[in-house]
Design an enzyme around this catalytic site. Sequence first.
Site, PDB file in Angstrom:
ATOM      1  N   ASP A  74      62.185  37.745  27.552  1.00 27.71           N
ATOM      2  CA  ASP A  74      62.469  39.100  28.033  1.00 27.71           C
ATOM      3  C   ASP A  74      61.205  39.779  28.572  1.00 27.71           C
ATOM      4  OD1 ASP A  74      64.085  41.240  28.596  1.00 27.71           O
ATOM      5  OD2 ASP A  74      64.030  42.075  26.576  1.00 27.71           O
ATOM      6  N   GLU A 102      76.305  39.312  29.698  1.00 27.05           N
ATOM      7  CA  GLU A 102      76.138  40.720  30.094  1.00 27.05           C
ATOM      8  C   GLU A 102      75.265  40.872  31.337  1.00 27.05           C
ATOM      9  OE1 GLU A 102      75.864  39.592  26.913  1.00 27.05           O
ATOM     10  OE2 GLU A 102      77.709  40.487  26.127  1.00 27.05           O
ATOM     11  N   ASN A 103      74.394  39.886  31.606  1.00 32.04           N
ATOM     12  CA  ASN A 103      73.517  39.975  32.783  1.00 32.04           C
ATOM     13  C   ASN A 103      74.294  39.936  34.100  1.00 32.04           C
ATOM     14  OD1 ASN A 103      70.794  38.058  31.250  1.00 32.04           O
ATOM     15  ND2 ASN A 103      71.065  40.270  31.349  1.00 32.04           N
TER      16      ASN A 103
HETATM   17  C1  IPE Z   1      68.442  39.176  26.947  1.00 34.61           C
HETATM   18  O1  IPE Z   1      67.669  40.055  27.665  1.00 34.61           O
HETATM   19  C2  IPE Z   1      69.014  38.131  27.857  1.00 34.61           C
HETATM   20  C3  IPE Z   1      68.065  37.154  28.382  1.00 34.61           C
HETATM   21  C4  IPE Z   1      66.795  37.073  28.081  1.00 34.61           C
HETATM   22  C5  IPE Z   1      68.630  36.203  29.307  1.00 34.61           C
HETATM   23  P1  IPE Z   1      68.270  41.430  28.257  1.00 34.61           P
HETATM   24  O2  IPE Z   1      67.141  42.077  28.961  1.00 34.61           O
HETATM   25  O3  IPE Z   1      69.492  41.142  29.032  1.00 34.61           O
HETATM   26  O4  IPE Z   1      68.672  42.195  26.929  1.00 34.61           O
HETATM   27  P2  IPE Z   1      68.825  43.762  26.645  1.00 34.61           P
HETATM   28  O5  IPE Z   1      69.706  44.315  27.718  1.00 34.61           O
HETATM   29  O6  IPE Z   1      67.459  44.355  26.709  1.00 34.61           O
HETATM   30  O7  IPE Z   1      69.392  43.853  25.276  1.00 34.61           O
HETATM   31  C1  IPE Z   2      64.454  38.702  31.171  1.00 35.94           C
HETATM   32  O1  IPE Z   2      63.744  39.723  31.786  1.00 35.94           O
HETATM   33  C2  IPE Z   2      65.143  37.784  32.155  1.00 35.94           C
HETATM   34  C3  IPE Z   2      66.601  37.957  32.238  1.00 35.94           C
HETATM   35  C4  IPE Z   2      67.330  38.708  31.463  1.00 35.94           C
HETATM   36  C5  IPE Z   2      67.283  37.195  33.275  1.00 35.94           C
HETATM   37  P1  IPE Z   2      64.439  41.078  32.203  1.00 35.94           P
HETATM   38  O2  IPE Z   2      64.973  40.943  33.582  1.00 35.94           O
HETATM   39  O3  IPE Z   2      65.435  41.491  31.181  1.00 35.94           O
HETATM   40  O4  IPE Z   2      63.201  42.078  32.208  1.00 35.94           O
HETATM   41  P2  IPE Z   2      63.147  43.533  31.582  1.00 35.94           P
HETATM   42  O5  IPE Z   2      63.622  43.421  30.173  1.00 35.94           O
HETATM   43  O6  IPE Z   2      64.039  44.392  32.413  1.00 35.94           O
HETATM   44  O7  IPE Z   2      61.710  43.918  31.660  1.00 35.94           O
HETATM   45 MG    MG Z   3      65.342  42.578  29.498  1.00 33.77          MG
END
Ligand code: IPE
Ligand code: IPE
Ligand code: MG
Length: 252
Positions: A24, A71-72
């Site tokens: 993350d 959820e992504n």
């Molecule tokens: C968790 O990170 C999912 C992945 C690393 C793929 P997110 O960035 O999606 O999680 P939240 O929204 O901060 O909980």
């Molecule tokens: C994790 O980094 C990668 C995925 C969830 C695909 P993020 O894209 O969630 O980065 P932040 O949390 O917004 O900084």
């Molecule tokens: Mg994130």
Amino acid sequence: MAEKALLNQIDPIRIPEHVAIIMDGNGRWAKKQGFLRIFGHRQGVDTVRNVVETAAEIGVKYLTLYAFSTENWSRPKAEVNALMQLLVDSIEKETPRLMQNGIRLETIGNVAQLPAGCNKTLSETVEATKGNTRMTLILALSYSGRWDIIEAVRKIAIDAKKGLIDPETIGEDDLNAALNTARYPNPDLLIRTSGEQRISNFLLWEIAYSEIHFTKVLWPEFSTEDFYKAILDYQGRERRFGNTGDQIKQVV
Ligand code: IPE
Ligand code: IPE
Ligand code: MG
């Protein structure tokens, strides 16, 4: 502390067999430099390569990386598309290195939801690397813990309806066997980068007794040293699995 000094402190006979990572902080890292979020995801691929190779070198047998959650999918379409393209490009580019390093690629999650091109590239690499035995790299793609549990429950219910399983005897083993993670031991160590202290629907069932290491480091900056620190943190824990500390010491 320098990389070498940290490595020397690691006990080679207590390496976690399975490490799972919530990667993350890519977006925040990019923003910090004044770049678009996708730049952070690209930089994150370099971290993935380094962590995969470092894990294999120290003797980790299973490495599960949370790459894209159920959820992504609700992120802006442009970011989702860019992530999918990055996935295809990275898998294609990294396959020779996976072969060189003896790493088998597998996936968990609802991969059928991924664009067809992604799926094709993934299955080709899964097929090409299936004979590799040094370490198994498991990418969680379109994955969430709740999704997997629901799918498993549905499979079990269907089998029960068909009379293949007696509902009265359903136990932990049945659920374990029906999950996408059935082939793997439960994670010994779960790492989350970026300072968030939550699970975000990752391996909900499987982490019941995992040790959890949170670090403030953003994924694109997560270094070999940071990985070693997580391993050392893990090796400093006493895993009791519900027993008393004295009981655990008797076993050792
Ligand atoms: C968790 O990170 C999912 C992945 C690393 C793929 P997110 O960035 O999606 O999680 P939240 O929204 O901060 O909980
Ligand atoms: C994790 O980094 C990668 C995925 C969830 C695909 P993020 O894209 O969630 O980065 P932040 O949390 O917004 O900084
Ligand atoms: Mg994130």
